[in-house]
Motif scaffolding. Structure first.
Motif: not given
Length: 354
Positions: A37-44
């Protein structure tokens, strides 16, 4: 699936509507880890969420959130937070003025994230009970034309997501998604955003979610509301039209506020300021409230244009009607809360009370 979507985002490409829906379903159902989730939010955040992604995310979130059907169309005034100016609770104060003007206001909000006092914090400091059931909120809406949905009470799935967001410590797409998930699904809305590039896209997102008349506003001093200290960029829309323009306090014969007049503090400070404004105190803080309330009265259909809305907002304060609406809100919120407690006790099995 998430791995392939992360690769798409890190290449700077937007997700399709279907892909956006799938990833938000996984987030809402808790089928991905906190690290993912953190990776997705940071990438987005690095790529920047597109209008299409935000719309698909919001529609999916609404499916997983509690919906409270209202008997009439309602209005909401809310900001994304994250503004640079750290103002007092302007939209919350304005909500009572708007309700006093005959617009049904179903406001929703949370505790502070990027400021020192969120809407829930200041309402508690004002003496209100924010822990009300959907039924009590609807009763309040019918009785006095305003209610408040405390988001943590209605969006149980957000607790884990918020914990990840807090650890990240950066703005994420959920900053703009939370204001889009009012349990009453307002038909009329004034939405404040914290960046100029969000104004027009968020207007299109709100329209796609069914808002029939709305404004997305960005104060050019960095505030997520109509600013009393600077020009404000506005995108006003209906299902058939979108119009972007700027407004300034002097356009309505109002003096510009000094930034210090708009700066907020802890909940008790903001609550005192709200009471002073609704009691008729002059100054920059009043200008901010009547400009935002005027927009709400206009968008909510109480007046024909923004100028008339601002004039009416001033009269509602000076007549004492806005302060009376706040007082009614506080009293009735406690009466309904006590009634809920009594009903809860009555519903218990007598054997459980021995």
């Amino acid at each position: 699936m998430l791995t392939s979507l992360l690769k798409t985002i890190t290449k700077g490409k937007d997700l399709s509507e279907r892909e956006s829906t799938i990833v938000m379903e996984q987030i809402m159902e808790g089928t991905i880890s906190d690290v993912q989730l953190a990776a997705f939010l940071a990438a987005l955040t690095t790529k920047g969420a597109s209008e299409g992604e935000i719309a698909a995310f919001a529609k999916t979130m609404r499916r997983y959130s509690m919906h409270v059907p209202c008997m009439t169309d309602v209005f909401d005034i809310v900001g994304t937070g994250g503004g640079r100016t750290k103002t007092f609770n302007i939209s919350t104060t304005a909500a009572f003025v708007i309700a006093a003007g005959g617009v049904c206001v179903a406001k929703h909000g949370n505790r502070a994230k990027t400021s020192r006092s969120g809407s829930a914090d200041v309402l508690e400091a004002l003496g209100a009970n924010i822990f009300l059931s959907p039924e009590s909120c609807l009763a309040m809406l019918q009785d006095i034309g305003i209610c408040y949905f405390y988001t943590r009470y209605y969006y149980y799935m957000m607790k884990r997501i918020d914990a990840v967001r807090e650890q990240l410590g950066i703005s994420t797409v959920f900053d703009v998604l939370r204001p889009l998930t009012n349990p009453a699904q307002a038909s009329y809305e004034v939405l404040g955003v914290n960046a100029p590039h969000l104004v027009e896209p968020m207007a299109h997102v709100l329209a796609s979610l069914g808002v029939r008349h709305g404004m997305v506003v960005y104060g050019q001093d960095g505030s997520d509301e109509i600013s009393a200290a600077a020009a404000t960029t506005v995108c006003e829309f209906t299902p058939k039209s979108f119009s972007t323009y700027e407004i300034r306090p002097e356009d309505f014969s109002l003096p510009r506020a000094e930034r210090d007049e708009l700066r907020g503090g802890l909940p008790k400070y903001n609550a005192r300021l709200t009471r002073r404004i609704l009691d008729g105190e002059k100054g920059g803080a009043r200008t901010a409230v009547i400009m935002n309330a005027g927009a709400g009265l206009y968008i909510g259909g109480s007046v024909l244009n923004l100028y008339a809305g601002i004039r009416k907002a001033a009269r509602l304060i000076d007549s004492g009607l806005a302060r009376q609406k706040l007082d009614d809100f506080i009293v009735i919120s406690h009466h309904l809360g006590e009634a809920e407690k009594i009903q809860l006790i009555a519903d218990k099995d007598p054997e459980d009370m021995i």
